[in-house]
Design an enzyme around this catalytic site. Structure first.
Site, mmCIF file in Angstrom:
data_model
loop_
_atom_site.group_PDB
_atom_site.id
_atom_site.type_symbol
_atom_site.label_atom_id
_atom_site.label_comp_id
_atom_site.label_asym_id
_atom_site.label_seq_id
_atom_site.Cartn_x
_atom_site.Cartn_y
_atom_site.Cartn_z
ATOM 1 N N TYR A 53 9.817 6.349 11.510
ATOM 2 C CA TYR A 53 9.728 6.185 10.065
ATOM 3 C C TYR A 53 10.551 7.258 9.353
ATOM 4 C CZ TYR A 53 5.875 2.866 10.724
ATOM 5 O OH TYR A 53 5.101 1.792 11.095
ATOM 6 N N SER A 215 1.276 -5.362 7.789
ATOM 7 C CA SER A 215 1.750 -6.346 6.805
ATOM 8 C C SER A 215 0.632 -7.278 6.358
ATOM 9 C CB SER A 215 2.929 -7.152 7.355
ATOM 10 O OG SER A 215 3.594 -7.852 6.326
ATOM 11 N N GLY A 219 4.440 -8.498 2.919
ATOM 12 C CA GLY A 219 5.529 -7.997 2.083
ATOM 13 C C GLY A 219 5.342 -8.255 0.604
ATOM 14 N N GLY A 220 4.117 -8.560 0.173
ATOM 15 C CA GLY A 220 3.845 -8.785 -1.240
ATOM 16 C C GLY A 220 3.607 -10.234 -1.609
ATOM 17 N N LEU A 221 3.920 -11.165 -0.703
ATOM 18 C CA LEU A 221 3.717 -12.577 -1.017
ATOM 19 C C LEU A 221 2.241 -12.898 -1.269
ATOM 20 C CD1 LEU A 221 6.105 -14.526 1.390
ATOM 21 C CD2 LEU A 221 6.224 -14.423 -1.095
ATOM 22 N N LEU A 222 1.341 -12.150 -0.626
ATOM 23 C CA LEU A 222 -0.084 -12.388 -0.795
ATOM 24 C C LEU A 222 -0.707 -11.448 -1.823
ATOM 25 C CD1 LEU A 222 -0.928 -12.872 2.983
ATOM 26 C CD2 LEU A 222 -1.074 -14.635 1.202
#
Length: 325
Positions: A53, A215, A219-222
């Site tokens: 990271y 996740s 990635g933000g879709l949910l």
């Protein structure tokens, strides 16, 4: 805060795991420190990172930030169940031909020492293989991990991105050596990615691993981002968004009926699964972190879980019953 044991180990961890992938990338050091302090104050003791990271030439930067945070003292290190990972390319010329991604006794020894130095600690509670490397013999890997454990440098071993049969092989080899084996599997698992229900979750439960979903919001879709003009970083993938739009719209409507935001319901859905130890919340800001804590207060009843299954159908259960008589 709620706590549970990590797999079949005796280690107790918080039901939410703080992910640090954004630290040193989208989140500067000062904000990272604020989030880490807030996590401890909220009772989150489980914190996950990886040696790569920071990414690319900056690989290791996230571990360095956590190490600086530990150095401030006041019980920060003692109160933290620290998890990091090994597998990737650390862009260290000294690794020579062993630099490329993969696993080996050589890499485990060298990269563990590097992580300990950056994290400014002498031990890591959970050392995870970031990916499976099927080209390496398990005798080599378990030998390296057992040596590190005997030296007091690691406490438990976990896997990440393993298939169900990889988990089974790893546990079989560990049992033959008389060792505990894996205690956790970190896996992509969310409402839009339910394939792990076929093999990975059942294998983990049967063989004593706690599942740590990464996740959890895809990635933000949910997270309800599809309803905002500013869709955020990754949820702006128009192709994926349009593919799932009908489901996301139905989900948003249902969450409105429940009276809870989509992101928190998505986390609560994971927390309701007995195979799940702790979803990883990979926040970028202190506000996102504080919001995530509210998921612990949401309890989904059977009717709510049934409706979510209707919106986001899973594979039909465990293999082979999901597809065979």
């Amino acid at each position: 805060m709620q706590y549970t044991k990590l797999g079949r180990s005796g280690l107790r961890v918080s039901r939410l795991c703080l992910g640090t992938m954004n630290f040193g990338v989208d989140t500067d050091e000062r904000e990272s420190f604020r989030i880490l302090d807030a996590a401890l104050d909220a009772g989150i003791n489980f914190m996950d990172t990886a040696n790569i990271y920071g990414w690319g030439e900056n690989a290791g930067r996230t571990e360095e930030i956590i190490g600086k945070w530990f150095r401030q003292g006041d019980g920060r290190r003692e109160r933290t169940v620290l998890a990091t990972k090994v597998y990737g390319d650390m862009h260290d010329a000294h690794d020579g031909p062993n630099r490329e991604a993969g696993l080996s006794a050589y890499k485990i020894r060298r990269h563990l020492e590097g992580s300990l130095k950056r994290l400014q600690t002498d031990h890591i509670e959970l050392y995870q293989m970031h990916h499976v490397d099927r080209s390496v013999n398990w005798s080599e890997l378990w030998g390296a991990f057992e040596t590190a454990a005997a030296q007091g440098k690691i406490g438990y071993i976990g896997s990440s991105n393993f298939a169900g049969w990889d988990i089974a092989v790893a546990q079989g080899e560990a049992k033959a050596r008389g060792s505990l084996g894996l205690v956790s599997e970190q896996h992509k698992y969310n409402l839009l990615c339910r394939l792990p229900e076929l093999e990975v979750l059942p294998a983990s439960q049967a063989l004593g691993l706690g599942v740590i979903p990464w996740s959890p919001l895809d990635g933000g879709l949910l997270a309800g981002n599809h309803r905002r003009k500013d869709r955020g970083r990754r949820s702006g993938d128009t192709k994926r968004l349009e593919h799932y739009r009908k489901q996301l719209d139905a989900y948003a409507e249902f969450c409105d009926e429940l009276g809870h935001p989509e992101d928190l319901v998505s986390l609560a859905w994971l927390l309701a699964n007995p195979a799940v130890t702790a979803p990883i919340i990979g926040v970028r800001t202190i506000d996102q972190f504080e919001r995530s804590l509210e998921a612990l207060e949401i309890k989904l009843d059977e009717s709510a879980l049934k409706r979510i299954d209707e919106i986001f159908p899973g594979p039909g259960g465990e293999a082979p019953r999901a597809y065979a008589w």
